[in-house]
Design a protein around this motif. Sequence first.
Motif, mmCIF file in Angstrom:
data_model
loop_
_atom_site.group_PDB
_atom_site.id
_atom_site.type_symbol
_atom_site.label_atom_id
_atom_site.label_comp_id
_atom_site.label_asym_id
_atom_site.label_seq_id
_atom_site.Cartn_x
_atom_site.Cartn_y
_atom_site.Cartn_z
ATOM 1 N N ARG A 75 0.756 -1.184 0.159
ATOM 2 C CA ARG A 75 0.097 -0.066 0.163
ATOM 3 C C ARG A 75 0.956 1.233 0.018
ATOM 4 N NH1 ARG A 75 -5.047 0.516 -0.574
ATOM 5 N NH2 ARG A 75 -5.572 -1.406 -0.415
ATOM 6 N N HIS A 78 2.169 1.753 -3.778
ATOM 7 C CA HIS A 78 0.945 2.157 -4.314
ATOM 8 C C HIS A 78 0.788 3.729 -4.180
ATOM 9 C CE1 HIS A 78 -3.125 2.890 -5.676
ATOM 10 N NE2 HIS A 78 -3.395 3.141 -4.371
ATOM 11 N N HIS A 107 -4.281 9.316 1.092
ATOM 12 C CA HIS A 107 -5.499 9.005 0.508
ATOM 13 C C HIS A 107 -5.750 7.290 1.115
ATOM 14 C CE1 HIS A 107 -3.560 6.316 -2.684
ATOM 15 N NE2 HIS A 107 -4.964 6.033 -2.727
ATOM 16 N N ASP A 108 -4.868 6.892 1.374
ATOM 17 C CA ASP A 108 -4.946 5.208 1.865
ATOM 18 C C ASP A 108 -4.528 5.030 3.119
ATOM 19 O OD1 ASP A 108 -6.409 4.347 -0.589
ATOM 20 O OD2 ASP A 108 -4.680 3.217 -1.038
ATOM 21 N N ASP A 201 -5.662 7.445 -8.531
ATOM 22 C CA ASP A 201 -5.700 6.311 -7.879
ATOM 23 C C ASP A 201 -6.024 5.160 -8.792
ATOM 24 O OD1 ASP A 201 -5.631 4.219 -5.905
ATOM 25 O OD2 ASP A 201 -7.541 5.011 -5.230
HETATM 26 MG MG MG Z 1 -5.647 3.872 -3.413
#
Ligand code: MG
Length: 385
Positions: A75, A78, A107-108, A201
Amino acid sequence: MTTTSTPLARLPLGCRVRDGEREPLARRVHREITHPYRSGFQRDRARIIHARAFRRLAGKTQVFTDRFSDHFRSRLTHTMEVAQIARTIANALGLNEDLTESLALVHDIGHPPFGHAGEHALDEALRQHGLSFDHNLHALRIVEYFEQRYVGFRGLNLTLGVREGIIKHSHDYSAAQHPELAEYFLDQRPPLEAQLIDLADEIAYLTADLDDGMEAGILRLDHVSEHVRIFEHFYVPVQKRYPEAAEKLVLNEALKSMLNALAGDLIEETLRRVSSAGITSLEEIRTAPGRLAAFSPEMEAQRMEAKSYLYENLYHCEDLVRDQREAARIIQTLFDAWVANPALIPPGHEMDIAEQGPARFVADYIAGMTDKFILKQHDLWQHSD
Ligand code: MG
């Protein structure tokens, strides 16, 4: 879809979020001394990168758990890909790059371990207690409450612009259902910097998941090329031009062009929509009838096709579904055990358990974990009696 190589026009300057310390979106809950050479959004970017929750992204699944390969996206990687893509698009459009990058990096941050399977399992577990789990809302709680780095306050004290973007980059929340989010202009569109994030994304994971999916041996080049037009469009010419090249390199060239085409289309379509609506200011972006950052209809159809292909052939394939089921079982088991008996939770959390209630506390606790940490907790729990 366009392949033009002429330099792009930029959006009117008024569409850009301004970052002077006195600007409304650069406001913070706790007043701080203006930095001599960094803007508010540049400071937010640094705060996000230095957050513990950000570092833990390295140990969280994106799509593949680490039993597959060390080469695949986590993650964290990414997130860095999204930041790279989003910043490039923001630059091309003349938007605020520092705000865009901060939003991409954060964002994550609210994702639990084990990717979407983890999020789904945590939500299911909470629903048995009349609650729910949402990674955007959780991200806001991380930056406002869970991160503790400053002597004067809890949280990271991020600017209003970044907090609004955390909530609104991918989803519109209704003011009636979320009165606690009132300060985030829920009846208005987010700035373009935030609107871009969800699409950057998409660009990042569509291309990356084709890459990792093929590397994992789950997807096959010829099958992808047969079913995903945007991939075929770039793959076939490279293959013809370099018939002797290693398959991996041809694949990489095709994915690179696909990413570039998606980003270029997003830039041009966003410019087109803003200019045809005659929009020249952030206020007009906020009150526009819909989001203005978008792919062209033709590219949108191809994006949907690639996405459906990935759902059918990768995310729902038996190999990954087995991991997803195991992830859900581990989360549900630990959640139930800890909610039923909070004394099993390591000491030091008593105040938070009392304040949040056991179900919400346990969900927050699990959501913060890396894959490795939750597996260790599960192992300890299994051997505890
Ligand atoms: Mg994402």
